[in-house]
Scaffold this active site. Structure first.
Site, PDB file in Angstrom:
ATOM      1  N   SER A 275       0.835  -1.198   0.000  1.00 45.85           N
ATOM      2  CA  SER A 275       0.000   0.000   0.000  1.00 45.85           C
ATOM      3  C   SER A 275       0.877   1.258   0.000  1.00 45.85           C
ATOM      4  O   SER A 275       1.687   1.451  -0.900  1.00 45.85           O
ATOM      5  CB  SER A 275      -0.967  -0.045   1.190  1.00 45.85           C
ATOM      6  OG  SER A 275      -1.930   0.964   1.118  1.00 45.85           O
TER       7      SER A 275
ATOM      8  N   ASP B 280       4.106  24.062  -0.682  1.00 43.97           N
ATOM      9  CA  ASP B 280       5.531  23.891  -0.963  1.00 43.97           C
ATOM     10  C   ASP B 280       6.014  22.494  -0.572  1.00 43.97           C
ATOM     11  O   ASP B 280       6.960  22.327   0.199  1.00 43.97           O
ATOM     12  CB  ASP B 280       6.332  24.968  -0.233  1.00 43.97           C
ATOM     13  CG  ASP B 280       7.782  25.017  -0.687  1.00 43.97           C
ATOM     14  OD1 ASP B 280       8.056  24.548  -1.799  1.00 43.97           O
ATOM     15  OD2 ASP B 280       8.630  25.510   0.088  1.00 43.97           O
TER      16      ASP B 280
ATOM     17  N   HIS C  23      -7.484  -5.249  -1.377  1.00 45.18           N
ATOM     18  CA  HIS C  23      -6.242  -4.546  -1.073  1.00 45.18           C
ATOM     19  C   HIS C  23      -5.328  -5.366  -0.154  1.00 45.18           C
ATOM     20  O   HIS C  23      -4.116  -5.151  -0.125  1.00 45.18           O
ATOM     21  CB  HIS C  23      -6.586  -3.206  -0.409  1.00 45.18           C
ATOM     22  CG  HIS C  23      -5.418  -2.292  -0.222  1.00 45.18           C
ATOM     23  ND1 HIS C  23      -4.781  -1.675  -1.263  1.00 45.18           N
ATOM     24  CD2 HIS C  23      -4.780  -1.889   0.906  1.00 45.18           C
ATOM     25  CE1 HIS C  23      -3.793  -0.919  -0.802  1.00 45.18           C
ATOM     26  NE2 HIS C  23      -3.772  -1.035   0.514  1.00 45.18           N
TER      27      HIS C  23
END
Length: 463
Positions: free
Chosen positions: A169, A385, A438
């Site tokens: 993951s 940023d 998953h």
């Protein structure tokens, strides 16, 4: 406790020492500790120490080897856990993928910075810093770009020429960052359910959530198909919350229609449907109030109280030079499907749909351990940023063997976006399957690990 040794690495000064040796059934365990720079992106001081701030963090790593091979010289496999914000698994015995890996490797289970025993980030530790701006400056140092630098420092401290890495993951996201910036340290990279979406500059969170909500909707449809009687049962709980407002849980969380929807995060893993189905069996006690066992079960189903990094940094893992701006929230608001709006769904008699692996601003009001962190969460959501997490040019020319398992019905990491990323990684071998959700590494870890190793090593040849 082993002697502490200072180590000069290309990323700054570090230190290494060992802790306890332990055993569990079939496995020998060795604790390792490392002192590393907090901020790798500060300008270095004149003596080359640890950057302008000089601040350090402690990183914990557990070495695991088969009890029958503890004296053998074996190659190393670094495991990168999913998340963000979760520590590595604690081995109970030789089983699953770990037992398979220990047939041929020494496995290093890394507690990524801020998790487990690696200078953990908690609500209390953040509040002790005082201002939200100070909290944000610390949290900015806990993304994949710093995690892979920690790994490189550890590799140098342990005098490992090259090692293999396995990422599950978010750990797979870290693998792709590693391939981008430090390929020289890698023998091979194995990824399970973790090819990151949209590696180019910008913020890919909104694009990811737009497609993931479609997969969440599909999982909801499958759930109610499996358990049609739950439409009435679950709607009764939502109706109770609509009429009576939120309920305080044993952990001090607020159970509301919004927070109840967040249980859908379980729909992406093995037995997730069953877990939610049984949770709602005894939602009410005989007084007509929500039962203590149900409220306690809700608390147990969420991880925000023990792993606050997961909520705080969840959207930032998609950011490179752009802000996330609460992408999951904006994607939800743009949905036309009435089932995701509990009040309207209850009123019209339609099943209420749960949400998925997403973080929303209301969580920082309704979950007890997140409430003190609301201001820093807002700062993080508008921060632009963010440094690069990937280098597409390097990925396109990598010579490191890479093999990845991608799950066709993955609710957390979209298969189509993963395929776009795979197309940028030179020579990658793909195992695409709908056999698992998953959590394939937990469902059938030995098979998946062996298949990826065979693909990376060309034992399973191209065809």
């Amino acid at each position: 406790m082993g002697d502490r040794s200072a180590v000069d690495t290309p990323l700054g000064k570090a230190a290494h020492w060992t802790g306890c040796q332990e055993t569990v059934t079939g496995l020998h365990l060795q604790e390792h500790f490392f002192e590393v720079p907090l901020d790798y992106f500060c300008s270095s001081s004149s003596d080359g120490s640890t950057g302008a701030s000089g601040r350090t963090v402690e990183i914990f790593c557990r070495e695991v080897v088969s009890s029958t091979k503890k004296d053998e010289s074996l190659p190393c496999l670094l495991y990168l856990q999913g998340g963000p914000g979760f520590e590595s698994p604690r081995p109970l015995e030789a089983s699953g993928w770990l037992a398979k890996a220990c047939e041929t490797f020494r496995v290093l289970l890394l507690d990524q910075r801020g998790t487990g025993r690696s200078t953990p980030i908690t609500t209390a530790s953040l509040c002790a810093l005082g201002s939200p701006s100070a909290q944000m400056e610390l949290l900015k140092c806990h993304r994949a770009d710093s995690i892979v630098r920690d790994a490189e420092v550890i590799r140098h401290c342990l005098n490992i020429e090259k090692w293999s890495i396995l990422g599950q993951s978010f750990g797979g996201f870290c693998c792709v960052s590693y391939l981008s910036f430090f390929p020289e340290g890698l023998k091979e990279a194995l990824i399970t359910g973790g090819l990151p979406p949209l590696t180019q500059p910008g913020c890919g969170a909104r694009s990811a959530y737009d497609v993931l909500f479609n997969r969440v909707r599909t999982q909801n449809e499958k759930y109610y198909s499996r358990f049609p009687g739950d439409v009435q049962r679950i709607n009764a709980v939502f109706s109770h919350l609509v009429k009576n407002g939120g309920v305080t849980t044993p952990a001090g969380n607020q159970l509301t229609t919004q927070s109840l929807q967040s249980l859908g995060i379980r729909f992406g893993g093995a037995q997730g449907f069953e877990h939610i189905h049984y949770l709602f069996e005894n939602a009410f006690d005989r007084t007509g109030s929500l039962s203590y066992s149900f409220l306690k079960g809700f608390d147990n189903a969420i991880s925000f109280d023990t792993n606050v990094l997961y909520a705080l940094l969840h959207e930032s893992i998609y950011c490179q030079g752009a802000a996330s701006n609460w992408s999951a929230e904006s994607a939800l608001m743009d949905l036309t499907c009435v089932n995701f709006r509990p009040n309207e769904a209850v009123e019209s008699g339609k099943p209420v749909y749960f949400t998925g692996e997403m973080v929303f601003p209301w969580m920082f009001e309704q979950f007890a351990q997140l409430r003190p962190l609301r201001e820093v969460a807002e700062l993080l959501s508008v921060h632009e940023d963010w440094p690069p997490l990937y280098d597409d040019n390097q990925l396109m020319k990598t010579e490191v063997p890479v093999a990845a398992a991608a799950y066709f019905e993955d609710m957390y990491v979209d298969i189509d976006l993963s395929m776009q990323t795979a197309a940028k990684i030179a020579g990658i071998r793909l195992f695409v399957t709908n056999e698992y959700l998953h959590s394939g590494i937990r469902e059938d870890g030995p098979r998946i690990l062996q298949k990826l190793l065979n693909m990376a090593r060309d034992v399973e040849t191209l065809r």
